[in-house]
Design a protein around this motif. Structure first.
Motif, mmCIF file in Angstrom:
data_model
loop_
_atom_site.group_PDB
_atom_site.id
_atom_site.type_symbol
_atom_site.label_atom_id
_atom_site.label_comp_id
_atom_site.label_asym_id
_atom_site.label_seq_id
_atom_site.Cartn_x
_atom_site.Cartn_y
_atom_site.Cartn_z
ATOM 1 N N LYS A 191 23.012 128.251 -43.706
ATOM 2 C CA LYS A 191 22.679 127.784 -42.356
ATOM 3 C C LYS A 191 22.541 126.265 -42.367
ATOM 4 C CE LYS A 191 18.831 127.772 -39.082
ATOM 5 N NZ LYS A 191 18.480 126.365 -39.393
ATOM 6 N N PRO A 192 23.199 125.567 -41.431
ATOM 7 C CA PRO A 192 23.049 124.106 -41.358
ATOM 8 C C PRO A 192 21.584 123.720 -41.133
ATOM 9 C CG PRO A 192 24.895 124.833 -40.003
ATOM 10 C CD PRO A 192 24.160 126.069 -40.433
ATOM 11 N N GLN A 193 21.110 122.743 -41.869
ATOM 12 C CA GLN A 193 19.708 122.364 -41.800
ATOM 13 C C GLN A 193 19.315 121.804 -40.435
ATOM 14 O OE1 GLN A 193 19.157 119.653 -45.089
ATOM 15 N NE2 GLN A 193 18.966 121.316 -46.601
ATOM 16 N N LYS A 194 20.264 121.218 -39.718
ATOM 17 C CA LYS A 194 19.961 120.602 -38.425
ATOM 18 C C LYS A 194 20.193 121.547 -37.247
ATOM 19 C CE LYS A 194 21.017 115.978 -40.151
ATOM 20 N NZ LYS A 194 21.873 114.763 -40.032
ATOM 21 N N LEU A 195 20.562 122.782 -37.540
ATOM 22 C CA LEU A 195 20.791 123.754 -36.474
ATOM 23 C C LEU A 195 19.475 124.451 -36.157
ATOM 24 C CD1 LEU A 195 22.796 125.216 -34.607
ATOM 25 C CD2 LEU A 195 23.217 126.841 -36.469
ATOM 26 N N ARG A 288 30.780 108.378 -36.200
ATOM 27 C CA ARG A 288 29.407 107.959 -36.510
ATOM 28 C C ARG A 288 28.363 108.846 -35.842
ATOM 29 N NH1 ARG A 288 29.420 103.308 -34.071
ATOM 30 N NH2 ARG A 288 28.129 103.969 -32.287
ATOM 31 N N ASP A 289 28.605 109.250 -34.593
ATOM 32 C CA ASP A 289 27.547 109.878 -33.801
ATOM 33 C C ASP A 289 27.838 111.297 -33.330
ATOM 34 O OD1 ASP A 289 26.013 107.597 -34.006
ATOM 35 O OD2 ASP A 289 26.684 106.760 -32.102
ATOM 36 N N VAL A 290 29.056 111.799 -33.505
ATOM 37 C CA VAL A 290 29.391 113.125 -32.960
ATOM 38 C C VAL A 290 29.800 114.108 -34.052
ATOM 39 C CG1 VAL A 290 30.900 114.423 -31.402
ATOM 40 C CG2 VAL A 290 30.014 112.181 -30.707
ATOM 41 N N TRP A 291 30.800 113.766 -34.851
ATOM 42 C CA TRP A 291 31.347 114.735 -35.802
ATOM 43 C C TRP A 291 30.486 114.835 -37.047
ATOM 44 C CZ3 TRP A 291 34.080 117.089 -32.633
ATOM 45 C CH2 TRP A 291 35.034 116.481 -31.821
ATOM 46 N N ILE A 292 30.235 116.059 -37.505
ATOM 47 C CA ILE A 292 29.536 116.296 -38.769
ATOM 48 C C ILE A 292 30.389 115.753 -39.913
ATOM 49 C CG2 ILE A 292 28.663 118.073 -40.331
ATOM 50 C CD1 ILE A 292 28.180 119.811 -37.829
ATOM 51 N N GLN A 293 29.747 115.057 -40.857
ATOM 52 C CA GLN A 293 30.462 114.389 -41.940
ATOM 53 C C GLN A 293 29.976 114.901 -43.297
ATOM 54 O OE1 GLN A 293 32.938 112.354 -41.308
ATOM 55 N NE2 GLN A 293 32.609 112.047 -39.110
ATOM 56 N N ASP A 294 30.726 114.584 -44.331
ATOM 57 C CA ASP A 294 30.304 114.887 -45.699
ATOM 58 C C ASP A 294 28.927 114.278 -45.952
ATOM 59 O OD1 ASP A 294 32.625 116.259 -46.396
ATOM 60 O OD2 ASP A 294 33.658 114.432 -47.011
ATOM 61 N N GLY A 295 28.064 115.049 -46.595
ATOM 62 C CA GLY A 295 26.741 114.545 -46.937
ATOM 63 C C GLY A 295 25.684 114.790 -45.877
ATOM 64 N N ASP A 296 26.070 115.279 -44.698
ATOM 65 C CA ASP A 296 25.080 115.547 -43.656
ATOM 66 C C ASP A 296 24.235 116.776 -43.967
ATOM 67 O OD1 ASP A 296 26.091 113.419 -42.304
ATOM 68 O OD2 ASP A 296 26.948 114.542 -40.639
ATOM 69 N N ASP A 297 24.748 117.644 -44.824
ATOM 70 C CA ASP A 297 24.121 118.929 -45.096
ATOM 71 C C ASP A 297 24.599 119.403 -46.459
ATOM 72 O OD1 ASP A 297 22.806 121.429 -43.434
ATOM 73 O OD2 ASP A 297 24.316 122.152 -44.843
ATOM 74 N N PRO A 298 23.789 120.174 -47.180
ATOM 75 C CA PRO A 298 24.257 120.697 -48.469
ATOM 76 C C PRO A 298 25.560 121.490 -48.362
ATOM 77 C CG PRO A 298 21.896 121.029 -48.261
ATOM 78 C CD PRO A 298 22.371 120.531 -46.933
ATOM 79 N N ASN A 299 25.820 122.052 -47.189
ATOM 80 C CA ASN A 299 27.050 122.819 -46.984
ATOM 81 C C ASN A 299 27.960 122.177 -45.945
ATOM 82 O OD1 ASN A 299 26.424 125.342 -48.646
ATOM 83 N ND2 ASN A 299 24.626 125.235 -47.300
ATOM 84 N N SER A 300 27.895 120.845 -45.863
ATOM 85 C CA SER A 300 28.647 120.148 -44.823
ATOM 86 C C SER A 300 30.157 120.323 -44.947
ATOM 87 C CB SER A 300 28.300 118.652 -44.819
ATOM 88 O OG SER A 300 28.555 118.070 -46.090
ATOM 89 N N MET A 412 26.981 116.372 -27.220
ATOM 90 C CA MET A 412 27.632 116.599 -28.514
ATOM 91 C C MET A 412 27.134 115.550 -29.502
ATOM 92 S SD MET A 412 29.561 119.160 -27.630
ATOM 93 C CE MET A 412 30.466 119.859 -26.236
ATOM 94 N N VAL A 413 26.407 115.983 -30.543
ATOM 95 C CA VAL A 413 25.760 115.021 -31.431
ATOM 96 C C VAL A 413 25.929 115.411 -32.894
ATOM 97 C CG1 VAL A 413 24.042 114.455 -29.654
ATOM 98 C CG2 VAL A 413 23.518 116.205 -31.368
ATOM 99 N N ARG A 414 25.872 114.411 -33.730
ATOM 100 C CA ARG A 414 25.909 114.625 -35.185
ATOM 101 C C ARG A 414 24.519 114.922 -35.720
ATOM 102 N NH1 ARG A 414 27.899 109.937 -39.453
ATOM 103 N NH2 ARG A 414 27.349 111.038 -41.393
ATOM 104 N N ASP A 415 23.497 114.304 -35.110
ATOM 105 C CA ASP A 415 22.122 114.480 -35.550
ATOM 106 C C ASP A 415 21.260 114.774 -34.326
ATOM 107 O OD1 ASP A 415 19.403 114.067 -36.273
ATOM 108 O OD2 ASP A 415 20.035 112.855 -37.986
#
Length: 465
Positions: A191-195, A288-300, A412-415
Protein backbone atom coordinates in the motif's frame (compact mmCIF):
# COMPACT_ATOMS: atom_id res chain seq x y z
CA UNK A 1 -8.25 -5.89 -39.22
CA UNK A 2 -10.61 -4.95 -42.01
CA UNK A 3 -9.95 -1.96 -44.27
CA UNK A 4 -12.88 -0.06 -42.76
CA UNK A 5 -11.56 -0.58 -39.23
CA UNK A 6 -8.04 0.40 -40.28
CA UNK A 7 -9.41 3.57 -41.83
CA UNK A 8 -11.35 4.24 -38.64
CA UNK A 9 -8.19 3.91 -36.58
CA UNK A 10 -6.41 6.33 -38.91
CA UNK A 11 -9.22 8.82 -38.56
CA UNK A 12 -8.98 8.53 -34.76
CA UNK A 13 -5.25 9.14 -34.88
CA UNK A 14 -5.82 12.16 -37.10
CA UNK A 15 -8.29 13.50 -34.56
CA UNK A 16 -5.72 13.16 -31.79
CA UNK A 17 -3.08 14.93 -33.88
CA UNK A 18 -5.37 17.85 -34.57
CA UNK A 19 -6.39 18.01 -30.95
CA UNK A 20 -2.74 18.34 -30.04
CA UNK A 21 -2.96 21.94 -31.22
CA UNK A 22 -5.24 22.61 -28.28
CA UNK A 23 -2.83 21.31 -25.66
CA UNK A 24 -2.99 23.39 -22.53
CA UNK A 25 -6.50 24.78 -22.98
CA UNK A 26 -7.83 22.53 -20.25
CA UNK A 27 -5.42 24.09 -17.78
CA UNK A 28 -7.59 27.21 -17.69
CA UNK A 29 -10.36 25.20 -16.07
CA UNK A 30 -10.53 23.72 -12.64
CA UNK A 31 -12.09 20.45 -12.83
CA UNK A 32 -10.96 15.42 -14.52
CA UNK A 33 -13.22 12.31 -14.91
CA UNK A 34 -14.25 8.42 -13.33
CA UNK A 35 -11.38 6.46 -11.70
CA UNK A 36 -10.46 2.82 -10.98
CA UNK A 37 -6.87 1.62 -11.29
CA UNK A 38 -6.21 0.82 -14.92
CA UNK A 39 -3.01 -0.99 -15.74
CA UNK A 40 -3.63 -2.95 -18.88
CA UNK A 41 -5.85 -4.37 -21.53
CA UNK A 42 -6.38 -7.92 -22.64
CA UNK A 43 -4.79 -9.20 -25.79
CA UNK A 44 -6.29 -8.25 -29.12
CA UNK A 45 -8.49 -10.56 -31.08
CA UNK A 46 -7.89 -11.49 -34.68
CA UNK A 47 -9.97 -8.60 -35.97
CA UNK A 48 -8.13 -6.02 -33.89
CA UNK A 49 -10.45 -5.68 -30.90
CA UNK A 50 -9.72 -6.30 -27.26
CA UNK A 51 -11.25 -9.43 -25.79
CA UNK A 52 -12.57 -10.67 -22.49
CA UNK A 53 -12.12 -14.29 -21.47
CA UNK A 54 -14.91 -16.41 -22.91
CA UNK A 55 -16.07 -13.77 -25.37
CA UNK A 56 -15.11 -12.61 -28.82
CA UNK A 57 -14.69 -8.91 -29.47
CA UNK A 58 -15.71 -7.33 -32.74
CA UNK A 59 -15.00 -3.62 -32.99
CA UNK A 60 -17.78 -2.13 -35.07
CA UNK A 61 -17.27 0.81 -37.43
CA UNK A 62 -20.56 2.70 -37.33
CA UNK A 63 -19.88 4.73 -40.52
CA UNK A 64 -21.38 7.88 -39.03
CA UNK A 65 -20.81 10.75 -41.49
CA UNK A 66 -18.71 13.34 -39.64
CA UNK A 67 -16.92 16.45 -40.82
CA UNK A 68 -13.18 16.91 -40.40
CA UNK A 69 -11.79 18.98 -37.57
CA UNK A 70 -10.75 22.33 -38.92
CA UNK A 71 -9.52 25.81 -38.08
CA UNK A 72 -11.31 29.03 -38.99
CA UNK A 73 -9.50 31.90 -40.70
CA UNK A 74 -9.00 33.76 -37.40
CA UNK A 75 -7.43 30.74 -35.69
CA UNK A 76 -10.45 29.53 -33.72
CA UNK A 77 -10.80 25.77 -33.53
CA UNK A 78 -13.89 24.00 -34.79
CA UNK A 79 -14.18 20.56 -33.26
CA UNK A 80 -16.19 17.59 -34.33
CA UNK A 81 -16.23 15.87 -30.98
CA UNK A 82 -17.37 12.54 -32.39
CA UNK A 83 -13.98 12.15 -34.09
CA UNK A 84 -11.87 12.92 -31.03
CA UNK A 85 -10.34 9.96 -29.20
CA UNK A 86 -7.63 9.39 -26.62
CA UNK A 87 -4.82 6.83 -26.72
CA UNK A 88 -5.13 4.51 -23.73
CA UNK A 89 -2.39 1.93 -24.29
CA UNK A 90 1.37 2.45 -24.32
CA UNK A 91 1.27 5.70 -22.30
CA UNK A 92 3.08 6.75 -19.13
CA UNK A 93 0.01 8.40 -17.62
CA UNK A 94 -3.70 7.73 -17.89
CA UNK A 95 -5.01 10.42 -20.27
CA UNK A 96 -8.00 11.28 -18.08
CA UNK A 97 -5.70 12.79 -15.45
CA UNK A 98 -4.74 15.68 -17.72
CA UNK A 99 -7.67 15.88 -20.17
CA UNK A 100 -10.54 18.33 -19.93
CA UNK A 101 -13.95 17.25 -21.17
CA UNK A 102 -17.31 18.91 -20.80
CA UNK A 103 -19.10 16.07 -18.99
CA UNK A 104 -18.25 13.99 -15.92
CA UNK A 105 -19.36 10.67 -14.50
CA UNK A 106 -17.51 9.74 -11.31
CA UNK A 107 -18.23 6.35 -9.77
CA UNK A 108 -16.89 4.89 -6.52
CA UNK A 109 -17.44 1.19 -5.86
CA UNK A 110 -16.89 -1.26 -3.03
CA UNK A 111 -15.96 -4.89 -3.52
CA UNK A 112 -18.61 -7.31 -2.27
CA UNK A 113 -17.96 -9.29 0.91
CA UNK A 114 -17.62 -12.53 -1.07
CA UNK A 115 -15.36 -11.22 -3.86
CA UNK A 116 -11.94 -12.86 -4.09
CA UNK A 117 -8.61 -11.66 -5.44
CA UNK A 118 -9.31 -13.61 -8.64
CA UNK A 119 -12.68 -11.88 -8.94
CA UNK A 120 -11.00 -8.49 -8.60
CA UNK A 121 -8.44 -9.29 -11.30
CA UNK A 122 -11.14 -10.63 -13.59
CA UNK A 123 -13.12 -7.40 -13.16
CA UNK A 124 -10.05 -5.29 -13.96
CA UNK A 125 -9.45 -7.34 -17.11
CA UNK A 126 -13.04 -6.83 -18.24
CA UNK A 127 -12.97 -3.13 -17.41
CA UNK A 128 -9.70 -2.69 -19.27
CA UNK A 129 -11.09 -4.36 -22.38
CA UNK A 130 -14.29 -2.35 -22.23
CA UNK A 131 -12.47 0.92 -21.61
CA UNK A 132 -10.02 0.46 -24.47
CA UNK A 133 -12.86 -0.26 -26.88
CA UNK A 134 -15.10 2.56 -25.61
CA UNK A 135 -12.31 5.13 -25.74
CA UNK A 136 -11.73 4.11 -29.36
CA UNK A 137 -15.38 4.77 -30.20
CA UNK A 138 -16.48 1.13 -30.32
CA UNK A 139 -18.99 -1.02 -28.39
CA UNK A 140 -17.70 -2.62 -25.20
CA UNK A 141 -17.07 -6.02 -26.72
CA UNK A 142 -19.00 -6.57 -29.92
CA UNK A 143 -22.75 -6.99 -30.44
CA UNK A 144 -24.54 -10.13 -29.35
CA UNK A 145 -26.37 -11.70 -32.29
CA UNK A 146 -28.39 -14.02 -30.04
CA UNK A 147 -31.77 -12.30 -29.68
CA UNK A 148 -32.57 -14.51 -26.70
CA UNK A 149 -29.61 -13.16 -24.70
CA UNK A 150 -28.88 -9.73 -23.26
CA UNK A 151 -26.75 -7.51 -25.54
CA UNK A 152 -23.14 -7.11 -24.46
CA UNK A 153 -23.38 -3.37 -25.09
CA UNK A 154 -26.42 -1.34 -24.03
CA UNK A 155 -26.31 0.38 -27.42
CA UNK A 156 -27.34 3.97 -26.78
CA UNK A 157 -24.19 5.46 -28.35
CA UNK A 158 -23.62 3.21 -31.38
CA UNK A 159 -23.64 6.27 -33.65
CA UNK A 160 -21.90 8.86 -31.46
CA UNK A 161 -18.22 7.92 -31.77
CA UNK A 162 -15.62 8.27 -29.00
CA UNK A 163 -16.41 11.95 -28.30
CA UNK A 164 -13.02 12.33 -26.58
CA UNK A 165 -13.95 9.78 -23.94
CA UNK A 166 -11.48 9.02 -21.16
CA UNK A 167 -11.85 6.37 -18.49
CA UNK A 168 -9.40 6.73 -15.64
CA UNK A 169 -8.97 4.07 -12.98
CA UNK A 170 -8.10 4.56 -9.32
CA UNK A 171 -7.70 2.50 -6.15
CA UNK A 172 -8.75 3.54 -2.68
CA UNK A 173 -6.70 2.75 0.43
CA UNK A 174 -9.35 0.26 1.56
CA UNK A 175 -8.60 -1.96 -1.44
CA UNK A 176 -5.13 -2.50 0.03
CA UNK A 177 -6.23 -2.73 3.65
CA UNK A 178 -9.55 -1.97 5.36
CA UNK A 179 -9.99 0.38 8.32
CA UNK A 180 -10.08 -2.61 10.69
CA UNK A 181 -6.83 -4.00 9.28
CA UNK A 182 -8.14 -6.70 6.91
CA UNK A 183 -5.92 -7.59 3.96
CA UNK A 184 -8.61 -8.97 1.66
CA UNK A 185 -6.55 -9.26 -1.53
CA UNK A 186 -2.95 -9.66 -0.32
CA UNK A 187 -2.05 -6.06 -1.15
CA UNK A 188 -1.45 -4.55 2.32
CA UNK A 189 2.32 -4.90 2.15
CA UNK A 190 2.56 -2.66 -0.93
CA UNK A 191 0.00 0.00 0.00
CA UNK A 192 1.40 3.45 -0.90
CA UNK A 193 2.38 5.25 2.29
CA UNK A 194 0.73 8.51 1.18
CA UNK A 195 -2.58 6.90 0.25
CA UNK A 196 -4.81 7.88 3.17
CA UNK A 197 -7.99 6.03 4.05
CA UNK A 198 -9.65 9.35 4.91
CA UNK A 199 -8.66 13.01 4.80
CA UNK A 200 -8.22 15.13 7.93
CA UNK A 201 -11.22 17.22 8.97
CA UNK A 202 -11.36 20.64 7.31
CA UNK A 203 -13.45 23.76 7.85
CA UNK A 204 -16.80 23.48 6.08
CA UNK A 205 -16.91 19.70 6.24
CA UNK A 206 -20.39 18.24 6.53
CA UNK A 207 -19.37 14.91 5.05
CA UNK A 208 -21.88 12.18 4.29
CA UNK A 209 -20.41 8.73 4.97
CA UNK A 210 -22.11 7.21 1.93
CA UNK A 211 -20.49 9.86 -0.30
CA UNK A 212 -16.91 9.29 0.90
CA UNK A 213 -14.20 6.74 0.13
CA UNK A 214 -14.50 3.47 -1.72
CA UNK A 215 -12.37 0.59 -3.01
CA UNK A 216 -12.39 1.42 -6.72
CA UNK A 217 -12.87 4.65 -8.63
CA UNK A 218 -13.87 5.36 -12.21
CA UNK A 219 -13.31 8.87 -13.51
CA UNK A 220 -15.13 9.18 -16.82
CA UNK A 221 -15.08 12.26 -19.04
CA UNK A 222 -16.51 12.97 -22.48
CA UNK A 223 -17.59 15.83 -24.70
CA UNK A 224 -21.00 14.14 -24.97
CA UNK A 225 -23.00 13.48 -21.78
CA UNK A 226 -24.60 10.36 -23.24
CA UNK A 227 -21.19 8.87 -24.08
CA UNK A 228 -20.03 9.43 -20.49
CA UNK A 229 -23.26 7.92 -19.14
CA UNK A 230 -22.94 4.91 -21.48
CA UNK A 231 -19.39 4.21 -20.28
CA UNK A 232 -20.44 4.37 -16.62
CA UNK A 233 -23.52 2.23 -17.27
CA UNK A 234 -21.64 -0.57 -18.99
CA UNK A 235 -18.67 -0.62 -16.60
CA UNK A 236 -21.09 -0.83 -13.67
CA UNK A 237 -22.98 -3.65 -15.41
CA UNK A 238 -19.71 -5.55 -15.76
CA UNK A 239 -19.15 -5.28 -12.00
CA UNK A 240 -22.44 -6.92 -10.97
CA UNK A 241 -21.77 -9.61 -8.35
CA UNK A 242 -18.21 -8.40 -7.75
CA UNK A 243 -18.54 -4.74 -6.76
CA UNK A 244 -21.38 -2.42 -5.79
CA UNK A 245 -21.81 1.32 -6.28
CA UNK A 246 -20.87 3.40 -3.24
CA UNK A 247 -21.57 6.76 -4.87
CA UNK A 248 -21.96 8.33 -8.29
CA UNK A 249 -21.47 12.00 -9.20
CA UNK A 250 -22.38 13.77 -12.45
CA UNK A 251 -20.96 17.13 -13.47
CA UNK A 252 -20.31 19.52 -16.34
CA UNK A 253 -18.32 22.56 -17.35
CA UNK A 254 -17.59 24.65 -20.40
CA UNK A 255 -14.23 26.18 -21.27
CA UNK A 256 -14.51 27.31 -24.89
CA UNK A 257 -16.17 30.58 -25.88
CA UNK A 258 -18.46 30.76 -28.96
CA UNK A 259 -15.48 32.23 -30.82
CA UNK A 260 -13.39 29.19 -29.97
CA UNK A 261 -11.05 30.76 -27.44
CA UNK A 262 -10.28 29.34 -24.03
CA UNK A 263 -11.58 30.77 -20.77
CA UNK A 264 -11.69 29.40 -17.28
CA UNK A 265 -15.17 28.07 -16.65
CA UNK A 266 -17.55 29.94 -14.36
CA UNK A 267 -18.69 28.24 -11.20
CA UNK A 268 -22.30 28.52 -10.10
CA UNK A 269 -21.45 31.56 -7.97
CA UNK A 270 -20.87 33.21 -11.35
CA UNK A 271 -17.09 33.66 -11.09
CA UNK A 272 -14.35 32.20 -13.25
CA UNK A 273 -12.63 29.29 -11.51
CA UNK A 274 -9.09 28.06 -12.09
CA UNK A 275 -7.65 31.02 -14.00
CA UNK A 276 -4.19 30.56 -12.49
CA UNK A 277 -4.21 26.77 -12.55
CA UNK A 278 -0.95 25.13 -13.69
CA UNK A 279 -0.79 23.70 -17.20
CA UNK A 280 -0.49 19.98 -17.89
CA UNK A 281 1.94 20.96 -20.67
CA UNK A 282 4.45 22.19 -18.07
CA UNK A 283 6.44 18.96 -17.78
CA UNK A 284 8.74 20.29 -15.08
CA UNK A 285 5.77 21.21 -12.91
CA UNK A 286 3.95 17.92 -13.53
CA UNK A 287 7.04 15.87 -12.68
CA UNK A 288 7.71 17.94 -9.56
CA UNK A 289 4.19 18.27 -8.14
CA UNK A 290 1.84 15.76 -9.82
CA UNK A 291 3.40 12.50 -10.98
CA UNK A 292 4.66 9.93 -8.46
CA UNK A 293 8.42 9.51 -8.87
CA UNK A 294 11.13 7.04 -7.89
CA UNK A 295 11.90 7.31 -4.19
CA UNK A 296 8.49 8.67 -3.17
CA UNK A 297 7.55 5.32 -1.63
CA UNK A 298 9.24 1.98 -0.90
CA UNK A 299 7.13 0.56 -3.74
CA UNK A 300 7.15 3.61 -5.98
CA UNK A 301 8.27 1.51 -8.96
CA UNK A 302 4.71 0.12 -9.03
CA UNK A 303 3.11 3.56 -9.02
CA UNK A 304 5.54 5.82 -10.89
CA UNK A 305 3.62 7.87 -13.44
CA UNK A 306 0.46 7.74 -11.38
CA UNK A 307 -0.79 10.42 -9.01
CA UNK A 308 -3.02 10.95 -5.99
CA UNK A 309 -6.44 12.39 -6.73
CA UNK A 310 -7.97 14.37 -3.86
CA UNK A 311 -11.72 14.24 -4.49
CA UNK A 312 -14.02 16.79 -2.85
CA UNK A 313 -17.63 17.80 -3.53
CA UNK A 314 -19.32 20.80 -2.00
CA UNK A 315 -22.83 22.20 -1.98
CA UNK A 316 -23.21 25.91 -2.61
CA UNK A 317 -25.59 27.97 -0.50
CA UNK A 318 -26.93 29.63 -3.61
CA UNK A 319 -29.84 31.50 -2.06
CA UNK A 320 -27.66 33.20 0.57
CA UNK A 321 -25.02 34.04 -2.04
CA UNK A 322 -27.56 35.57 -4.42
CA UNK A 323 -28.61 38.06 -1.72
CA UNK A 324 -25.15 39.61 -1.49
CA UNK A 325 -24.29 42.81 -3.34
CA UNK A 326 -21.98 42.62 -6.33
CA UNK A 327 -19.30 44.48 -4.37
CA UNK A 328 -19.50 41.96 -1.51
CA UNK A 329 -19.35 38.99 -3.87
CA UNK A 330 -16.27 40.43 -5.56
CA UNK A 331 -14.64 41.11 -2.17
CA UNK A 332 -15.23 37.52 -1.01
CA UNK A 333 -13.79 36.07 -4.23
CA UNK A 334 -11.08 38.69 -4.89
CA UNK A 335 -11.91 39.18 -8.58
CA UNK A 336 -14.31 41.18 -10.71
CA UNK A 337 -17.32 39.06 -11.57
CA UNK A 338 -17.70 39.90 -15.25
CA UNK A 339 -14.09 39.94 -16.44
CA UNK A 340 -12.47 37.79 -13.75
CA UNK A 341 -9.67 40.35 -13.24
CA UNK A 342 -7.94 40.21 -9.82
CA UNK A 343 -8.90 43.18 -7.63
CA UNK A 344 -5.19 44.03 -7.51
CA UNK A 345 -5.48 44.93 -11.22
CA UNK A 346 -4.53 43.58 -14.60
CA UNK A 347 -5.72 43.41 -18.18
CA UNK A 348 -7.72 40.18 -18.01
CA UNK A 349 -8.43 37.06 -15.97
CA UNK A 350 -4.93 35.65 -16.53
CA UNK A 351 -3.27 38.50 -14.60
CA UNK A 352 -1.36 37.25 -11.56
CA UNK A 353 -3.04 38.41 -8.32
CA UNK A 354 -0.85 40.55 -6.06
CA UNK A 355 -1.95 39.99 -2.43
CA UNK A 356 0.38 42.78 -1.25
CA UNK A 357 -1.14 45.51 -3.48
CA UNK A 358 -2.81 48.40 -1.61
CA UNK A 359 -4.89 51.47 -2.45
CA UNK A 360 -3.76 55.05 -1.81
CA UNK A 361 -4.80 54.73 1.83
CA UNK A 362 -2.78 51.58 2.37
CA UNK A 363 -5.77 49.22 2.41
CA UNK A 364 -5.28 45.88 0.63
CA UNK A 365 -6.95 45.74 -2.78
CA UNK A 366 -7.52 42.01 -2.29
CA UNK A 367 -9.08 41.14 1.07
CA UNK A 368 -6.72 38.79 2.94
CA UNK A 369 -9.72 36.58 3.81
CA UNK A 370 -10.95 36.36 0.22
CA UNK A 371 -10.54 33.21 -1.82
CA UNK A 372 -7.92 34.77 -4.10
CA UNK A 373 -6.20 36.55 -1.22
CA UNK A 374 -5.61 33.41 0.83
CA UNK A 375 -4.68 31.04 -1.94
CA UNK A 376 -2.50 33.45 -3.90
CA UNK A 377 -0.65 34.34 -0.67
CA UNK A 378 0.17 30.65 -0.14
CA UNK A 379 1.35 30.42 -3.74
CA UNK A 380 3.55 33.50 -3.34
CA UNK A 381 5.02 32.43 0.01
CA UNK A 382 5.61 28.74 -0.62
CA UNK A 383 5.55 28.29 -4.37
CA UNK A 384 2.84 25.64 -4.02
CA UNK A 385 0.22 25.36 -6.71
CA UNK A 386 -2.29 22.60 -7.38
CA UNK A 387 -3.33 20.94 -10.62
CA UNK A 388 -7.08 20.65 -10.20
CA UNK A 389 -10.21 19.95 -12.18
CA UNK A 390 -13.67 21.21 -11.23
CA UNK A 391 -17.12 20.28 -12.50
CA UNK A 392 -20.33 22.13 -11.72
CA UNK A 393 -23.40 20.13 -10.78
CA UNK A 394 -27.06 21.03 -10.30
CA UNK A 395 -29.70 18.57 -9.16
CA UNK A 396 -32.78 20.75 -9.49
CA UNK A 397 -34.94 22.75 -7.10
CA UNK A 398 -36.98 21.52 -4.17
CA UNK A 399 -40.60 22.46 -3.50
CA UNK A 400 -39.69 25.81 -1.93
CA UNK A 401 -37.26 26.83 -4.67
CA UNK A 402 -33.99 25.90 -3.00
CA UNK A 403 -31.34 24.69 -5.43
CA UNK A 404 -29.19 21.62 -4.86
CA UNK A 405 -26.03 22.67 -6.68
CA UNK A 406 -22.30 22.97 -6.25
CA UNK A 407 -19.01 21.66 -7.58
CA UNK A 408 -17.03 18.43 -7.71
CA UNK A 409 -13.27 18.92 -7.59
CA UNK A 410 -10.28 16.68 -8.11
CA UNK A 411 -6.80 17.83 -7.17
CA UNK A 412 -3.97 15.79 -8.72
CA UNK A 413 -0.93 15.80 -6.43
CA UNK A 414 2.33 13.99 -5.83
CA UNK A 415 2.26 14.63 -2.08
CA UNK A 416 -1.19 14.99 -0.44
CA UNK A 417 0.18 16.70 2.68
CA UNK A 418 2.29 19.37 0.97
CA UNK A 419 0.27 19.85 -2.21
CA UNK A 420 -3.33 19.52 -0.99
CA UNK A 421 -3.87 19.54 2.76
CA UNK A 422 -1.96 22.82 3.07
CA UNK A 423 -4.49 24.41 0.70
CA UNK A 424 -7.50 22.90 2.43
CA UNK A 425 -6.47 24.25 5.85
CA UNK A 426 -6.84 27.78 4.47
CA UNK A 427 -10.60 27.36 4.26
CA UNK A 428 -10.88 28.00 8.02
CA UNK A 429 -9.92 31.65 7.38
CA UNK A 430 -11.77 32.12 4.10
CA UNK A 431 -15.00 34.15 4.02
CA UNK A 432 -16.25 32.01 1.14
CA UNK A 433 -16.58 29.02 3.50
CA UNK A 434 -19.82 30.56 4.82
CA UNK A 435 -21.45 29.78 1.48
CA UNK A 436 -20.19 26.21 1.06
CA UNK A 437 -20.51 22.82 2.72
CA UNK A 438 -18.28 19.89 1.76
CA UNK A 439 -20.27 16.65 1.53
CA UNK A 440 -18.04 14.17 -0.35
CA UNK A 441 -14.36 13.33 0.14
CA UNK A 442 -11.98 10.59 -1.03
CA UNK A 443 -8.29 9.93 -1.72
CA UNK A 444 -7.53 7.86 -4.81
CA UNK A 445 -4.36 6.36 -6.22
CA UNK A 446 -4.68 7.08 -9.92
CA UNK A 447 -2.68 4.35 -11.59
CA UNK A 448 0.09 4.79 -14.16
CA UNK A 449 -0.81 4.42 -17.82
CA UNK A 450 -1.58 1.08 -19.42
CA UNK A 451 1.50 -0.47 -21.00
CA UNK A 452 1.56 -2.31 -24.34
CA UNK A 453 2.47 -5.66 -22.77
CA UNK A 454 -0.15 -5.51 -20.01
CA UNK A 455 -3.45 -7.35 -20.14
CA UNK A 456 -5.18 -5.28 -17.49
CA UNK A 457 -4.81 -2.02 -15.61
CA UNK A 458 -2.90 -2.32 -12.35
CA UNK A 459 -1.36 -5.62 -13.41
CA UNK A 460 2.06 -4.71 -12.02
CA UNK A 461 0.57 -4.37 -8.52
CA UNK A 462 -0.89 -7.85 -8.45
CA UNK A 463 2.22 -9.40 -9.93
CA UNK A 464 4.34 -7.86 -7.17
CA UNK A 465 2.69 -9.84 -4.34
Amino acid sequence: MSDSLEEGRERDEDGITRRGALKGLGAFAAGAVATVALSGCSSSSANGGATVEGTTSSLIETDVPVAANDWTDNGAYVRNVQRMSQKMRGVDHQPGVTSAQQNLQAVALDMTSTATRDDLIKLLKTWTTYAENLCGGYPVNGPNSDKNASPLDSGEVYDLGASNLTITFGFGASLFQTADGKDRYGLASIKPQKLDLTMPHFSGDQLQSDECGGDLFLLIGSEDPKVAFHAARNLIRAAYGTATIRWNKVGYYHTISPEGYAHADRDLFGFRDGTTAPSAEDEDYMNRDVWIQDGDDPNSALYKGGTYMMWRSFDMKIEAWDQQTLAEQERIIGRTKLEGIPLSGGEDETAEPDPSATDEDGNPLIDPKSHVGLFSSLRHSSGHTMFRWGWNFSNGFNAVGQLKAGMHTGGMVRDPEEDFYAFMRLWRDCDLTEYMSFTSSAVWLMLPGLQKDQTYIGQQIFEAV
